[in-house]
Design an enzyme around this catalytic site. Structure first.
Site, PDB file in Angstrom:
ATOM      1  N   ASP A 140      42.063  45.563  38.230  1.00 49.55           N
ATOM      2  CA  ASP A 140      42.479  46.946  38.519  1.00 49.55           C
ATOM      3  C   ASP A 140      41.229  47.794  38.715  1.00 49.55           C
ATOM      4  OD1 ASP A 140      45.115  48.946  37.975  1.00 49.55           O
ATOM      5  OD2 ASP A 140      43.147  49.856  37.654  1.00 49.55           O
ATOM      6  N   ASP A 161      45.599  49.540  43.997  1.00 52.62           N
ATOM      7  CA  ASP A 161      44.300  49.218  43.370  1.00 52.62           C
ATOM      8  C   ASP A 161      44.380  48.055  42.385  1.00 52.62           C
ATOM      9  OD1 ASP A 161      45.387  50.350  41.017  1.00 52.62           O
ATOM     10  OD2 ASP A 161      43.433  51.183  40.463  1.00 52.62           O
ATOM     11  N   GLU A 162      45.403  47.212  42.568  1.00 51.56           N
ATOM     12  CA  GLU A 162      45.647  46.241  41.520  1.00 51.56           C
ATOM     13  C   GLU A 162      46.163  44.922  42.072  1.00 51.56           C
ATOM     14  OE1 GLU A 162      47.857  48.491  38.724  1.00 51.56           O
ATOM     15  OE2 GLU A 162      48.672  46.672  37.842  1.00 51.56           O
TER      16      GLU A 162
END
Ligand code: TTP
Ligand code: MG
Ligand code: MG
Length: 364
Positions: A23, A121-122
């Site tokens: 992340d 974002d992960e």
């Protein structure tokens, strides 16, 4: 009704399957710092509204300097401003964050491990049965690669399921790599609040509080039947998480796929969309060639102006590496999806890959 029959309580696995959750740290804000390094060390938020109307906006994220003042994602900007006198407001640039996200996911894809993109974002990666030391080494290498190629920090959590990896990642933030193997996970989570379990929002936390549960360890002592009666399948899920027996894995895309996407200028017409498809097909085919492969499956994606997305796929009779076939099929699929609607993004992807000798290739 005998609900007991439906409860699936998992036993501990003997194998040592590991997962990794990556992340990005303060993602939108970190992207802004890339463009404007002078923001570093100053407290700032990224918000949903234009600067001139910032008081109507919501904080999407803030850098860690601003977080020290108690500023959090989801907070109205009017609540954040009084918390910090020098707080700087930056308007969000979604397309820019997305283009960085795509570059990050491309780096992760290059490891050819099964992965699931969880959010902008992960990403979760299935590592297989490797040792914790090896997983940590890989984690550090991935982190360095993202830092080197993109210039942004991330945090990596490693554990025996996707959910545990996320919880480990949350604790290792920012800029960390941390592993908690299966036999230590119960100890690791036991004193945490139930809201630290991904998927347990305020409503589920209140339900648990209603039966006297505040910490994760208290879930493990309850009857799974009671949890299921109160919360349905979420009850079984938290029971397994609390006992260290969660086995949540990644959603396999069942084969490796290769593709490219691009954002269009607003109001793009057929001609510029066709040109974009040709460019994407060319880039996709050259990656297929670079890997000495051929494909049989084609999928095309569009994102409409309201941000919703649709995908259409087609299967070819034979394996190919032909750009012309990819262009023709993608144009058909995309035309079918557009049907007069405004689109802001198109993508072309190939799957059902084989190596160029025609032999099926197993990636994992
Ligand atoms: P997160 O990964 O939840 O947060 P983050 O990357 O900003 O910070 P952390 O270091 O704690 O991971 O979210 C990723 C991005 O998604 C975030 O930068 C902005 C966006 N986002 C919103 O727009 N609204 C929200 O409420 C949240 C939580 C995130
Ligand atoms: Mg993040
Ligand atoms: Mg995230």
């Amino acid at each position: 009704m005998d609900v007991g029959l439906k409860i699936k309580i998992k036993r501990k696995r003997d194998d040592a399957m590991l997962f990794m959750l990556i992340d990005m740290d303060y993602f939108f804000a970190a992207c802004e710092e890339l463009k404007r390094p002078e923001l570093k060390n100053k407290p700032f938020v990224v918000g949903t509204s234009p600067e001139s109307q910032k008081e109507f906006g919501v904080v999407q994220t803030s850098n860690y300097v601003a977080r020290k003042f108690g500023i959090k994602s989801g907070m109205p900007v009017t609540k954040a401003l009084p918390l910090c006198k020098e707080l700087i407001y930056i308007e969000s640039h979604d397309d820019y964050y997305e283009s960085i996200s795509e570059r990050i996911m491309d780096i992760l894809r290059s490891y050819s491990l099964p992965m699931e993109i969880m959010s902008i974002d992960e990403c979760a990666i299935e590592l297989g049965e490797i040792s914790t030391d090896e997983a940590v080494r890989l984690g550090n290498a991935i982190k360095e690669r993202i830092k080197g190629k993109i210039g942004l920090p991330c945090t990596i959590g490693i554990s025996s399921s996707k959910i545990y990896s996320k919880m480990v990642c949350d604790e290792a933030k920012p800029d960390g790599v941390k592993a908690v193997p299966a036999d230590q996970i119960r100890e690791f989570i036991k004193d945490k609040e139930v809201s630290k379990i991904p998927g347990i929002g305020p409503k589920a936390a209140a339900q648990l509080e209603g039966i006297g549960i505040a910490r994760i360890r208290e879930i493990a002592d309850k009857s799974p039947m009671l949890l299921m009666e109160k919360m349905g399948s979420l009850g079984t899920f938290v029971y397994n998480v609390a006992r260290g027996t969660d086995e949540s894995g990644i959603q396999h895309s069942d084969q490796l796929s290769i593709g490219r996407e691009t954002t269009l200028i607003s109001g793009a017409g057929t001609e510029s969309i066709d040109a974009a498809i040709e460019r994407l097909a060319e880039q996709t085919v050259s990656e297929v060639e670079r890997r000495k492969m051929m494909f049989k499956g084609i999928s095309a994606k569009v994102r409409y102006s309201d941000f919703s997305e649709k995908i259409r796929s087609a299967n070819l009779k034979n394996y190919t590496a032909s750009k012309e076939i990819l262009v023709r099929k993608s144009k058909e699929l995309i035309a079918d999806l557009i049907k007069g609607k405004q689109v802001r993004k198109v993508g072309v992807r190939v799957y059902a890959l084989t190596d160029a000798s025609g032999q099926n290739k197993l990636f994992y």
